[in-house]
Motif scaffolding. Structure first.
Motif, PDB file in Angstrom:
ATOM      1  N   TYR A   1       0.820  -1.279  -0.029  1.00 37.71           N
ATOM      2  CA  TYR A   1      -0.074  -0.071  -0.025  1.00 37.71           C
ATOM      3  C   TYR A   1       0.971   1.343  -0.228  1.00 37.71           C
ATOM      4  O   TYR A   1       1.903   1.382   0.690  1.00 37.71           O
ATOM      5  CB  TYR A   1      -0.869   0.019   1.219  1.00 37.71           C
ATOM      6  CG  TYR A   1      -1.515   1.200   1.467  1.00 37.71           C
ATOM      7  CD1 TYR A   1      -2.598   1.826   0.588  1.00 37.71           C
ATOM      8  CD2 TYR A   1      -1.376   1.991   2.661  1.00 37.71           C
ATOM      9  CE1 TYR A   1      -2.920   3.009   0.675  1.00 37.71           C
ATOM     10  CE2 TYR A   1      -1.947   3.344   2.829  1.00 37.71           C
ATOM     11  CZ  TYR A   1      -2.772   3.930   1.863  1.00 37.71           C
ATOM     12  OH  TYR A   1      -3.352   5.071   1.738  1.00 37.71           O
TER      13      TYR A   1
ATOM     14  N   ILE B   1      -2.734   3.465   9.972  1.00 37.20           N
ATOM     15  CA  ILE B   1      -1.632   2.498   9.867  1.00 37.20           C
ATOM     16  C   ILE B   1      -0.422   3.053   9.060  1.00 37.20           C
ATOM     17  O   ILE B   1       0.722   2.374   8.953  1.00 37.20           O
ATOM     18  CB  ILE B   1      -2.239   1.074   9.308  1.00 37.20           C
ATOM     19  CG1 ILE B   1      -2.765   1.409   8.139  1.00 37.20           C
ATOM     20  CG2 ILE B   1      -3.283   0.559  10.185  1.00 37.20           C
ATOM     21  CD1 ILE B   1      -2.889  -0.054   7.419  1.00 37.20           C
ATOM     22  N   SER B   2      -0.649   4.100   8.257  1.00 35.97           N
ATOM     23  CA  SER B   2       0.464   4.643   7.482  1.00 35.97           C
ATOM     24  C   SER B   2       1.558   5.173   8.308  1.00 35.97           C
ATOM     25  O   SER B   2       1.352   5.650   9.407  1.00 35.97           O
ATOM     26  CB  SER B   2      -0.169   5.669   6.370  1.00 35.97           C
ATOM     27  OG  SER B   2      -1.037   5.051   5.486  1.00 35.97           O
TER      28      SER B   2
ATOM     29  N   THR C   1       3.058   2.190   5.679  1.00 36.22           N
ATOM     30  CA  THR C   1       3.102   0.512   5.790  1.00 36.22           C
ATOM     31  C   THR C   1       4.437   0.123   4.969  1.00 36.22           C
ATOM     32  O   THR C   1       5.034   0.700   4.330  1.00 36.22           O
ATOM     33  CB  THR C   1       1.880  -0.031   5.076  1.00 36.22           C
ATOM     34  OG1 THR C   1       1.696   0.347   3.734  1.00 36.22           O
ATOM     35  CG2 THR C   1       0.627   0.704   5.888  1.00 36.22           C
ATOM     36  N   LYS C   2       4.611  -1.330   5.054  1.00 37.14           N
ATOM     37  CA  LYS C   2       5.579  -1.947   4.524  1.00 37.14           C
ATOM     38  C   LYS C   2       4.899  -3.141   3.550  1.00 37.14           C
ATOM     39  O   LYS C   2       3.849  -3.565   4.122  1.00 37.14           O
ATOM     40  CB  LYS C   2       6.769  -2.367   5.327  1.00 37.14           C
ATOM     41  CG  LYS C   2       7.601  -1.395   5.936  1.00 37.14           C
ATOM     42  CD  LYS C   2       8.725  -1.930   6.728  1.00 37.14           C
ATOM     43  CE  LYS C   2       9.589  -0.653   7.526  1.00 37.14           C
ATOM     44  NZ  LYS C   2      10.644  -1.135   8.033  1.00 37.14           N
TER      45      LYS C   2
ATOM     46  N   LEU D   1       3.857  -6.723   2.648  1.00 32.79           N
ATOM     47  CA  LEU D   1       3.449  -7.658   3.642  1.00 32.79           C
ATOM     48  C   LEU D   1       3.545  -8.896   2.816  1.00 32.79           C
ATOM     49  O   LEU D   1       2.291  -9.106   1.819  1.00 32.79           O
ATOM     50  CB  LEU D   1       2.106  -7.375   4.252  1.00 32.79           C
ATOM     51  CG  LEU D   1       1.919  -6.613   5.372  1.00 32.79           C
ATOM     52  CD1 LEU D   1       0.544  -6.578   6.054  1.00 32.79           C
ATOM     53  CD2 LEU D   1       3.232  -6.724   6.589  1.00 32.79           C
TER      54      LEU D   1
ATOM     55  N   TYR E   1      -2.918  -5.657   7.098  1.00 30.34           N
ATOM     56  CA  TYR E   1      -2.340  -4.881   7.911  1.00 30.34           C
ATOM     57  C   TYR E   1      -2.633  -4.963   9.219  1.00 30.34           C
ATOM     58  O   TYR E   1      -1.858  -5.022  10.515  1.00 30.34           O
ATOM     59  CB  TYR E   1      -2.170  -3.653   7.281  1.00 30.34           C
ATOM     60  CG  TYR E   1      -1.442  -3.268   6.071  1.00 30.34           C
ATOM     61  CD1 TYR E   1      -0.006  -3.229   6.285  1.00 30.34           C
ATOM     62  CD2 TYR E   1      -1.877  -3.224   4.784  1.00 30.34           C
ATOM     63  CE1 TYR E   1       0.816  -3.149   4.998  1.00 30.34           C
ATOM     64  CE2 TYR E   1      -0.990  -3.210   3.628  1.00 30.34           C
ATOM     65  CZ  TYR E   1       0.379  -3.004   3.891  1.00 30.34           C
ATOM     66  OH  TYR E   1       1.104  -3.069   2.869  1.00 30.34           O
TER      67      TYR E   1
ATOM     68  N   ARG F   1      -1.531  -7.749  11.577  1.00 30.41           N
ATOM     69  CA  ARG F   1      -0.121  -7.692  12.112  1.00 30.41           C
ATOM     70  C   ARG F   1       0.023  -6.558  13.153  1.00 30.41           C
ATOM     71  O   ARG F   1       1.041  -6.281  13.390  1.00 30.41           O
ATOM     72  CB  ARG F   1       0.529  -7.746  11.024  1.00 30.41           C
ATOM     73  CG  ARG F   1       0.917  -8.929   9.973  1.00 30.41           C
ATOM     74  CD  ARG F   1       1.337  -8.618   8.662  1.00 30.41           C
ATOM     75  NE  ARG F   1       1.630  -9.786   7.827  1.00 30.41           N
ATOM     76  CZ  ARG F   1       0.647 -10.583   7.247  1.00 30.41           C
ATOM     77  NH1 ARG F   1      -0.481 -10.144   7.338  1.00 30.41           N
ATOM     78  NH2 ARG F   1       0.996 -11.751   6.731  1.00 30.41           N
ATOM     79  N   SER F   2      -0.969  -5.903  13.295  1.00 32.08           N
ATOM     80  CA  SER F   2      -0.884  -4.669  14.461  1.00 32.08           C
ATOM     81  C   SER F   2      -1.806  -5.178  15.514  1.00 32.08           C
ATOM     82  O   SER F   2      -2.658  -6.058  15.584  1.00 32.08           O
ATOM     83  CB  SER F   2      -1.323  -3.508  13.692  1.00 32.08           C
ATOM     84  OG  SER F   2      -2.544  -3.337  13.274  1.00 32.08           O
TER      85      SER F   2
END
Length: 285
Positions: free
Chosen positions: A74, A112-113, A115-116, A118, A166, A169-170
């Motif tokens: 993203y 969430i930004s 992001t990497k 995934l 995302y 994973r958070s």
């Protein structure tokens, strides 16, 4: 770096996508033939990428990523990025503007930004690939009477699948502490006000809490103070402007809200370990 502009390039959706949505499937060679992809730029829309196979190399805000497994990526509207290269890559791409996104999804993406990429397991890959295929098929049915609404709904379903990856994973919302919620709110406010507001007190006022409590929340959650996060956000924008524009350091300082050019120069040097001009020259092609 060649071809610098006076500001960071912002690429709008092409005119043929005037409804604010573009979706398709491409081999990476198509991106390599596009100057828009090869040279650093940013979009005025949200970019969702599914890498189905191959090895994809890209750079997002000075961080290089080598994506070797099927993955979701993203890229937010404010992030500067470029394609470096691809090796036998196939990508599905969705570009969509704010107006076409579900408000809840837009808010979650802001939280969430950045992001990497995934990686996905086979089940996740299959579900997202099938949903992308649905979106692509609907995108091509332009004569349908319900074209825009059905395309918008299907693309938002796709976005929800990206978000699910995302969010898994958070921390889940029901496990967030009061410190987590305050930190999220601070980061959202920081993104909107970092140019004009450089002091913790301004953000504490916006959140209706004390400066000491804001610092306690942010430091407990991230390990760093409010002042540190403010400084890092300013430095990131300075790096973007130094690298991707031809503006002078003095002009950049003014654009970021610093009337005292010398103070800004010292701040940049302290934060990065080099002068602003050294950073620009070091990263010049």
């Amino acid at each position: 770096m060649s071809g610098k502009s006076t500001s960071i390039p912002i690429k709008p959706l092409a005119k043929e996508f005037d409804k604010g949505i573009a979706v398709g499937k491409y081999p990476v060679v198509d991106l390599r033939l596009s100057e828009e992809a090869e040279y650093s730029h940013r979009h005025d829309y949200h970019f969702f990428i599914l890498q189905e196979k191959g090895i994809f190399h890209l750079e997002i805000d000075f961080e290089k990523h080598q994506v070797k497994k099927p993955s979701v990526i993203y890229i937010a509207p404010n992030q500067v990025h470029r394609v470096i290269k691809g090796e036998n890559v196939e990508l599905c791409l969705l570009a969509i503007n704010n107006e076409n996104m579900h408000p809840e999804y837009l808010k979650l993406l802001q939280e969430i930004s950045p992001t990497k990429p995934l990686p996905l397991d086979s089940k996740q890959l299959s579900l997202i690939s099938q949903t992308f295929l649905l979106c692509i098929n609907l995108f091509e049915e332009r004569e349908s009477k319900l074209y825009q609404s059905s395309l918008k709904d299907s693309c938002n379903t796709l976005i929800s699948l990206f978000l699910a990856q995302y969010l898994e994973r958070s921390k889940q919302a029901d496990t967030l502490s009061r410190f987590d919620f305050v930190t999220r709110a601070f980061k959202l406010a920081l993104e909107q006000h970092f140019v004009k507001d450089k002091q913790p007190a301004g953000y504490a006022q916006k959140l209706n809490i004390s400066v000491s409590y804001l610092n306690e929340c942010v430091k407990n959650t991230t390990g760093f103070s409010v002042s540190y996060h403010i400084q890092q956000r300013v430095i990131l924008e300075a790096k973007r402007l130094l690298f991707y524009s031809s503006k002078s350091v003095k002009e950049i300082a003014a654009e970021l809200g610093y009337e005292d050019y010398a103070y800004f120069s010292r701040l940049f040097n302290k934060a990065t370990g080099m002068t602003a001009l050294t950073f620009r020259n070091k990263n010049r092609d």
